[in-house]
Design an enzyme around this catalytic site. Structure first.
Site: not given
Length: 206
Positions: A140, A168-170
């Site tokens: 982000d 992103t892994i989030d």
């Protein structure tokens, strides 16, 4: 300080760690939850040598598609384009890093492009290198930088087109346009068969 993580009750919690009384209902249910073994590992299996990877076999895709193009990598991410720190990513430069993972080829950064001076520095770099496009890969924060740069470049009538690539892994970029980003599925589904950990440094979430 050595901190031990509790996994399925196998390792007793040290006296200084979190006590059960502070757990939420969700945490209490999760602490002894046994994660399933991936289906592929439940039965005997063998490795089969396949054909060479296409990634390793195509060292210069860019030149095949757009001859004469130059690919630059900005060292440290946003800091690189602001400070004009970059390297030409030739096949010879890239080869030692191919299929190795990690961020050490040009490294990454957490810098935010916020002030008029920083936007101008990025614009100067784009103009100096005669960039047709700028590809920003990240989560982000990175894609916020990409969005703001795109707006700023357009306002300055620069030809540089900015593309944001969600990585992103989030899972914090999920939306109608981005149902999932690469990295997230692997982080959610790949588990270790034995979940006992010993940490040499304390973690701030313990």
């Amino acid at each position: 300080m050595v901190v031990a993580l509790v996994a399925n009750g196998d390792i007793p919690a040290p006296a200084t760690s979190r006590v059960a009384s502070v757990y939420s209902e969700f945490q209490a249910n999760r602490i002894d939850h046994t994660l399933p073994l991936p289906t592929v590992l439940r039965n005997p299996f063998k490795f089969v040598k396949g054909p060479p990877s296409s990634a390793a076999g195509n060292p210069d895709y860019l030149q095949e598609r757009a001859k004469g193009s130059v690919l630059y990598g900005f060292r440290g991410g946003p800091a690189g384009i602001m400070k004009g720190k970059y390297v030409e990513l030739t096949p010879e430069y890239i080869y030692p890093y191919r299929n190795q993972g990690g961020f050490d080829m040009i490294c990454n950064g957490r810098d935010k492009i916020e002030t008029p001076e920083q936007f101008q520095q990025a614009a100067d770099t784009a103009a100096k290198l005669d960039l047709d496009g700028l590809l920003v890969i990240g989560g982000d924060d990175s894609n916020t930088n990409a969005c703001l740069l795109a707006e700023n470049f357009r306002g300055k009538n620069l030809k540089t087109q900015v593309i944001g690539c969600p990585k992103t892994i989030d899972g914090d970029l999920k939306c109608k346009e981005v149902p999932i980003s690469f990295g997230f599925d692997t982080a959610c589904k790949v588990t270790a068969t034995k979940r006992n950990f010993l940490l040499l440094e304390p973690l701030n979430f313990l």
